[in-house]
Design a protein around this motif. Structure first.
Motif, short mmCIF file in Angstrom:
data_model
loop_
_atom_site.label_atom_id
_atom_site.label_comp_id
_atom_site.label_asym_id
_atom_site.label_seq_id
_atom_site.Cartn_x
_atom_site.Cartn_y
_atom_site.Cartn_z
N LEU A 35 0.82 -1.21 0.00
CA LEU A 35 0.00 0.00 0.00
C LEU A 35 0.85 1.26 0.00
O LEU A 35 0.45 2.29 -0.52
N LEU A 36 2.05 1.19 0.58
CA LEU A 36 2.93 2.35 0.64
C LEU A 36 3.74 2.55 -0.63
O LEU A 36 4.44 3.56 -0.76
N THR A 37 3.68 1.62 -1.56
CA THR A 37 4.51 1.67 -2.77
C THR A 37 4.43 3.00 -3.53
O THR A 37 5.46 3.55 -3.88
N PRO A 38 3.24 3.55 -3.81
CA PRO A 38 3.22 4.81 -4.57
C PRO A 38 3.87 5.98 -3.82
O PRO A 38 4.31 6.93 -4.44
N PHE A 39 3.95 5.88 -2.51
CA PHE A 39 4.46 6.99 -1.71
C PHE A 39 5.95 6.85 -1.38
O PHE A 39 6.55 7.79 -0.89
N THR A 40 6.52 5.68 -1.60
CA THR A 40 7.93 5.45 -1.28
C THR A 40 8.77 5.22 -2.54
O THR A 40 9.84 4.64 -2.47
N LEU A 41 8.26 5.66 -3.68
CA LEU A 41 8.95 5.50 -4.96
C LEU A 41 9.31 4.03 -5.22
O LEU A 41 10.41 3.71 -5.63
N MET A 42 8.38 3.15 -4.93
CA MET A 42 8.43 1.72 -5.21
C MET A 42 9.36 0.93 -4.29
O MET A 42 9.42 -0.28 -4.39
N ILE A 43 10.07 1.57 -3.38
CA ILE A 43 11.00 0.84 -2.53
C ILE A 43 10.26 -0.15 -1.64
O ILE A 43 10.66 -1.32 -1.53
N SER A 44 9.16 0.26 -1.02
CA SER A 44 8.43 -0.65 -0.14
C SER A 44 7.78 -1.78 -0.95
O SER A 44 7.67 -2.90 -0.45
N GLY A 45 7.37 -1.52 -2.19
CA GLY A 45 6.80 -2.58 -3.03
C GLY A 45 7.83 -3.64 -3.37
O GLY A 45 7.53 -4.83 -3.38
N VAL A 46 9.05 -3.21 -3.65
CA VAL A 46 10.12 -4.17 -3.95
C VAL A 46 10.41 -5.01 -2.71
O VAL A 46 10.57 -6.24 -2.80
N ILE A 47 10.45 -4.37 -1.55
CA ILE A 47 10.67 -5.12 -0.30
C ILE A 47 9.54 -6.12 -0.09
O ILE A 47 9.78 -7.27 0.30
N ALA A 48 8.30 -5.71 -0.38
CA ALA A 48 7.14 -6.59 -0.19
C ALA A 48 7.22 -7.81 -1.10
O ALA A 48 6.94 -8.93 -0.65
N ILE A 49 7.60 -7.64 -2.37
CA ILE A 49 7.62 -8.81 -3.25
C ILE A 49 8.82 -9.71 -2.96
O ILE A 49 8.73 -10.92 -3.12
N VAL A 50 9.93 -9.13 -2.52
CA VAL A 50 11.07 -9.96 -2.12
C VAL A 50 10.68 -10.78 -0.89
O VAL A 50 10.96 -11.99 -0.81
N TYR A 51 10.01 -10.15 0.06
CA TYR A 51 9.55 -10.85 1.25
C TYR A 51 8.53 -11.94 0.88
O TYR A 51 8.58 -13.05 1.40
N ALA A 52 7.61 -11.61 -0.02
CA ALA A 52 6.61 -12.60 -0.44
C ALA A 52 7.29 -13.79 -1.11
O ALA A 52 6.93 -14.95 -0.86
N GLY A 53 8.26 -13.53 -1.97
CA GLY A 53 9.00 -14.63 -2.60
C GLY A 53 9.74 -15.48 -1.59
O GLY A 53 9.79 -16.71 -1.69
#
Length: 138
Positions: free
Chosen positions: A16-34
């Motif tokens: 959810l924070l991805t658009p506000f953190t310039l995708m950094i939190s989204g990358v962390i989320a998918i690495v964690y999910a993997g």
């Protein structure tokens, strides 16, 4: 919410924070999910949500890459035509408007994406596997 769902809630929050953190939190989320999928210690319900987060991240990322390239290319072509080939105020106005049209598409995609994430969170809260809606799953 049960204890085995704690990791997926972290991944959802980071997504959810991805658009506000310039995708950094989204990358962390998918690495964690993997990482969690590779460990194989979660239930099938949670695994469907991890897969869904990874899928929607890459679909959204691809959409924005295509959108940025399309807006930049079309805007550059129109400005080049106006500057070097055919001087026209209409072409200038069109070139000026293209980034705003792209912004409308981007905001719409972000709103749809956040809506779909909240739907997934509600399904997880109810302990249901992630089911994809009909239509584009952004």
């Amino acid at each position: 919410m049960t204890k085995h769902h704690n990791g997926i809630w972290v991944a959802y929050t980071l997504s959810l924070l991805t658009p506000f953190t310039l995708m950094i939190s989204g990358v962390i989320a998918i690495v964690y999910a993997g990482y969690r999928l590779d460990k194989g210690q979660d239930s099938d319900v949670v695994n469907t949500h991890y897969y869904g987060l990874i899928r929607t991240f890459f679909l959204t990322f691809t959409f924005f890459v295509v959108l940025v390239v399309t807006v930049a290319t079309s805007n550059g072509i129109l400005v080049g035509i106006s500057d070097y080939w055919y001087q026209s105020p209409m072409i200038d106005r069109l070139a000026y408007a293209i980034p705003f049209v792209g912004m409308v598409f981007a905001v719409g995609a972000i709103v749809l994406w956040i809506y779909r994430l909240t739907q997934g969170m509600q399904q997880l809260r109810d302990n249901h596997p992630l089911s994809f809606a009909k239509g584009p799953n952004l």
